[in-house]
Design an enzyme around this catalytic site. Structure first.
Site, PDB file in Angstrom:
ATOM      1  N   ASP A   1       0.833  -1.213   0.000  1.00  0.00           N
ATOM      2  CA  ASP A   1       0.000   0.000   0.000  1.00  0.00           C
ATOM      3  C   ASP A   1       0.868   1.263   0.000  1.00  0.00           C
ATOM      4  O   ASP A   1       0.685   2.150   0.820  1.00  0.00           O
ATOM      5  CB  ASP A   1      -0.941  -0.023   1.206  1.00  0.00           C
ATOM      6  CG  ASP A   1      -1.866  -1.223   1.191  1.00  0.00           C
ATOM      7  OD1 ASP A   1      -3.066  -1.040   0.963  1.00  0.00           O
ATOM      8  OD2 ASP A   1      -1.385  -2.356   1.393  1.00  0.00           O
TER       9      ASP A   1
ATOM     10  N   ASP B   1      -1.571  -2.565  -4.030  1.00  0.00           N
ATOM     11  CA  ASP B   1      -1.863  -1.132  -3.992  1.00  0.00           C
ATOM     12  C   ASP B   1      -0.601  -0.330  -4.273  1.00  0.00           C
ATOM     13  O   ASP B   1       0.155   0.009  -3.350  1.00  0.00           O
ATOM     14  CB  ASP B   1      -2.520  -0.724  -2.676  1.00  0.00           C
ATOM     15  CG  ASP B   1      -3.990  -1.096  -2.624  1.00  0.00           C
ATOM     16  OD1 ASP B   1      -4.493  -1.709  -3.583  1.00  0.00           O
ATOM     17  OD2 ASP B   1      -4.645  -0.775  -1.607  1.00  0.00           O
TER      18      ASP B   1
ATOM     19  N   TYR C   1      -2.134   4.402  -6.370  1.00  0.00           N
ATOM     20  CA  TYR C   1      -3.304   5.142  -5.897  1.00  0.00           C
ATOM     21  C   TYR C   1      -3.743   6.227  -6.882  1.00  0.00           C
ATOM     22  O   TYR C   1      -4.320   7.246  -6.509  1.00  0.00           O
ATOM     23  CB  TYR C   1      -3.051   5.748  -4.509  1.00  0.00           C
ATOM     24  CG  TYR C   1      -3.075   4.700  -3.419  1.00  0.00           C
ATOM     25  CD1 TYR C   1      -4.194   4.488  -2.647  1.00  0.00           C
ATOM     26  CD2 TYR C   1      -1.961   3.881  -3.202  1.00  0.00           C
ATOM     27  CE1 TYR C   1      -4.221   3.499  -1.670  1.00  0.00           C
ATOM     28  CE2 TYR C   1      -1.973   2.886  -2.228  1.00  0.00           C
ATOM     29  CZ  TYR C   1      -3.108   2.703  -1.472  1.00  0.00           C
ATOM     30  OH  TYR C   1      -3.129   1.716  -0.528  1.00  0.00           O
TER      31      TYR C   1
ATOM     32  N   HIS D   1     -11.708  -2.167   6.942  1.00  0.00           N
ATOM     33  CA  HIS D   1     -11.764  -3.375   6.099  1.00  0.00           C
ATOM     34  C   HIS D   1     -12.031  -4.631   6.929  1.00  0.00           C
ATOM     35  O   HIS D   1     -11.612  -5.729   6.566  1.00  0.00           O
ATOM     36  CB  HIS D   1     -10.466  -3.536   5.295  1.00  0.00           C
ATOM     37  CG  HIS D   1     -10.137  -2.337   4.466  1.00  0.00           C
ATOM     38  ND1 HIS D   1     -11.014  -1.820   3.544  1.00  0.00           N
ATOM     39  CD2 HIS D   1      -9.025  -1.560   4.410  1.00  0.00           C
ATOM     40  CE1 HIS D   1     -10.450  -0.764   2.958  1.00  0.00           C
ATOM     41  NE2 HIS D   1      -9.257  -0.583   3.463  1.00  0.00           N
TER      42      HIS D   1
ATOM     43  N   HIS E   1      -3.697  -3.826   2.498  1.00  0.00           N
ATOM     44  CA  HIS E   1      -5.075  -3.317   2.540  1.00  0.00           C
ATOM     45  C   HIS E   1      -5.379  -2.474   3.769  1.00  0.00           C
ATOM     46  O   HIS E   1      -5.869  -1.353   3.643  1.00  0.00           O
ATOM     47  CB  HIS E   1      -6.054  -4.480   2.426  1.00  0.00           C
ATOM     48  CG  HIS E   1      -7.415  -4.086   1.948  1.00  0.00           C
ATOM     49  ND1 HIS E   1      -7.627  -3.134   0.972  1.00  0.00           N
ATOM     50  CD2 HIS E   1      -8.659  -4.537   2.299  1.00  0.00           C
ATOM     51  CE1 HIS E   1      -8.923  -3.012   0.754  1.00  0.00           C
ATOM     52  NE2 HIS E   1      -9.577  -3.848   1.541  1.00  0.00           N
ATOM     53  N   VAL E   2      -5.133  -2.998   4.964  1.00  0.00           N
ATOM     54  CA  VAL E   2      -5.314  -2.210   6.185  1.00  0.00           C
ATOM     55  C   VAL E   2      -4.052  -1.387   6.389  1.00  0.00           C
ATOM     56  O   VAL E   2      -2.949  -1.939   6.488  1.00  0.00           O
ATOM     57  CB  VAL E   2      -5.583  -3.116   7.400  1.00  0.00           C
ATOM     58  CG1 VAL E   2      -5.686  -2.283   8.669  1.00  0.00           C
ATOM     59  CG2 VAL E   2      -6.852  -3.919   7.183  1.00  0.00           C
ATOM     60  N   HIS E   3      -4.199  -0.075   6.496  1.00  0.00           N
ATOM     61  CA  HIS E   3      -3.043   0.817   6.506  1.00  0.00           C
ATOM     62  C   HIS E   3      -2.450   0.927   7.912  1.00  0.00           C
ATOM     63  O   HIS E   3      -2.465   1.976   8.555  1.00  0.00           O
ATOM     64  CB  HIS E   3      -3.429   2.188   5.961  1.00  0.00           C
ATOM     65  CG  HIS E   3      -3.926   2.129   4.551  1.00  0.00           C
ATOM     66  ND1 HIS E   3      -4.654   3.129   3.957  1.00  0.00           N
ATOM     67  CD2 HIS E   3      -3.801   1.150   3.609  1.00  0.00           C
ATOM     68  CE1 HIS E   3      -4.955   2.786   2.708  1.00  0.00           C
ATOM     69  NE2 HIS E   3      -4.449   1.588   2.479  1.00  0.00           N
TER      70      HIS E   3
END
Length: 467
Positions: free
Chosen positions: A166, A195, A198, A327, A354-356
């Site tokens: 991410d 990711d 962006y 999420h 996904h989870v930042h």
């Protein structure tokens, strides 16, 4: 020569270090470190990290990834802006003559954006554990880079992976990449859990941001392979502007060796690298029973020879175990489908994004449940993987700071900070893992774990002092 210390002293010293490591990594607790809350901002387009290289039709956005199943091939990719130019890559080692490989050129349109000329060239039959130099831009402005091929595949071959997810292209993203580059552990390739740019956070999925991201990460990915996983920000599905083909920018820009593992699509595939077998899955492609991804994985897992590649690592974007409010439960259906296989085949670790934020689990499974027995609670399971969420690269959407409380027992360590990790395989039985937050010095590890291989050394490697 001095006398050697008695074996009992060595055992005591090792136990002391192990016990203290568990204390230092806050096993089973939420980190007490509190990062200063700041808005995450994309770097402006005129930043140095986005600079277009000088010269007519100079290659830009140069990146490499593994090009075959075993590490003797490399896919070299780059973009030219003025004209297509040459597809040729010239490459050589210090002990070999210069050779040439020919690639192919691709372009695409996305709404009101037209891409540059995207080149992909596979270099095959390289020597293992060898430094190669390569040149792109033949005929116009040439640029030279280098890479080192991995050692031959084998059970006790040490190898060091970096972990990033991410990433995006903010000031924090730049700190993450700089932190990884300066880490004294020196990752040899990056396992990237999805990711990338962006670009879809901008109006009309502004694909100029794909170009800036490619130039931003070139300083690393032109010199060492990044192993790609697709995330939700690669989908680029925008029917309101007429873009109905998912993953269009990603699939044109980032090629992977999916055919080498009998995959029919670049979204799921496998590679061997040194002593690791890496399986890449797609959270945003169909994965239910009878789907291509399901059938491929069902056939792929039995192929893994743990006597050849002891370490079985899975990359996926959406985490299956996640104690943040962001999420929450998004990975649950994929977990239900595939988790029994991961336990059966003794997967060592699953990395997700996904989870930042950052989170590491204990070894747990939740496979006893059926619609009658109601046994739907994760339990300690030493045949199960460790699940690590490392979606903390620093993107424009910012940190995930809200955690569920109380912290579940399976969660060994969690922290809302940006950073990266290192997975350092020592031999067939041991690997050392460390997570680095951006606020610390380059050598500082905020969370650590000694992994004991599930096939060759399946002893309890929990870090929670209560385990």
């Amino acid at each position: 020569m001095g006398s050697s210390p008695p074996s009992s002293s060595i055992v005591f010293a090792v136990l002391f270090l192990v016990c203290n490591a568990a204390v230092l990594c806050y096993g089973g607790k939420t980190s007490s470190f509190v990062r200063k809350v700041e808005k995450t901002i994309d770097m402006p387009l005129d930043s140095d990290v986005f600079k277009v290289p000088p010269g007519y039709n100079a290659p830009q956005q140069v990146h490499i990834t593994q090009g075959d199943h075993v590490g003797k091939g490399v896919i070299v990719s780059w973009v030219t802006a003025d004209e297509s130019g040459s597809n040729t890559v010239i490459y050589w080692s210090e002990s070999s003559k210069k050779k040439e490989a020919e690639g192919k050129t691709y372009t695409y349109k996305f709404y009101n954006y037209t891409s540059g000329y995207i080149h992909h060239c596979i270099i095959r039959n390289l020597e293992f554990n060898t430094k190669y130099y390569y040149v792109v831009g033949v005929g116009n402005t040439t640029r030279q880079f280098w890479f080192v091929t991995p050692p031959a595949v084998g059970p006790d071959v040490p190898y060091t992976f970096g972990l990033i997810g991410d990433l995006g292209q903010t000031y924090d993203s730049n700190r993450t990449l700089t932190h990884y580059e300066n880490n004294p552990a020196k990752g040899q390739s990056v396992l990237f859990v999805g990711d990338l740019s962006y670009a879809d956070n901008y109006p009309n999925h502004d694909n100029v941001r794909w170009d800036t991201w490619g130039r931003f990460v070139e300083r690393s990915v032109a010199y060492q392979p990044w192993i790609w996983t697709t995330g939700n920000h690669e989908i680029d599905f925008a029917p309101d502007i007429g873009e109905t083909k998912p993953f269009k920018p990603y699939t044109h820009r980032y090629h992977v060796p999916y055919r080498a593992s009998q995959s029919t699509t670049p979204f799921w595939y496998s590679i061997k690298r040194a002593s690791a077998y890496i399986i890449v899955l797609s959270s945003y492609s169909a994965y239910g029973k009878y789907t291509p991804q399901y059938q491929w994985l069902e056939e792929e897992l039995p192929k893994v020879n743990r006597s050849e590649t002891p370490w079985l690592v899975v990359l996926v974007h959406s985490p299956w175990y996640n104690s943040y409010e962001y999420h929450y439960m998004e990975g649950e259906t994929m977990r239900v489908m595939y988790e029994p296989w991961f336990v059966k085949y003794k997967v060592d670790v699953v990395f997700a994004g996904h989870v930042h934020a950052y989170e590491r689990s204990e070894r747990i499974s939740n496979i006893a449940y059926n619609i009658v027995n109601g046994q739907c609670v994760p339990v300690r399971d030493q045949t199960a993987p460790v699940y690590i969420t490392i979606g903390d690269g620093g993107n424009i959407e910012g940190l995930a700071t809200n955690m569920t409380n109380p912290q579940p027992e399976y969660s060994a360590y969690r922290e809302a900070s940006f950073g990266h990790a290192i997975f350092d395989i020592k031999n067939r039985t041991h690997a050392y893992y460390g997570w680095h937050r951006n606020q610390d010095g380059y050598a500082v590890e905020a969370d650590t774990m000694w992994f004991y291989n599930r096939y060759w050394h399946p002893v309890d490697d929990s870090t929670n002092s209560d385990s």
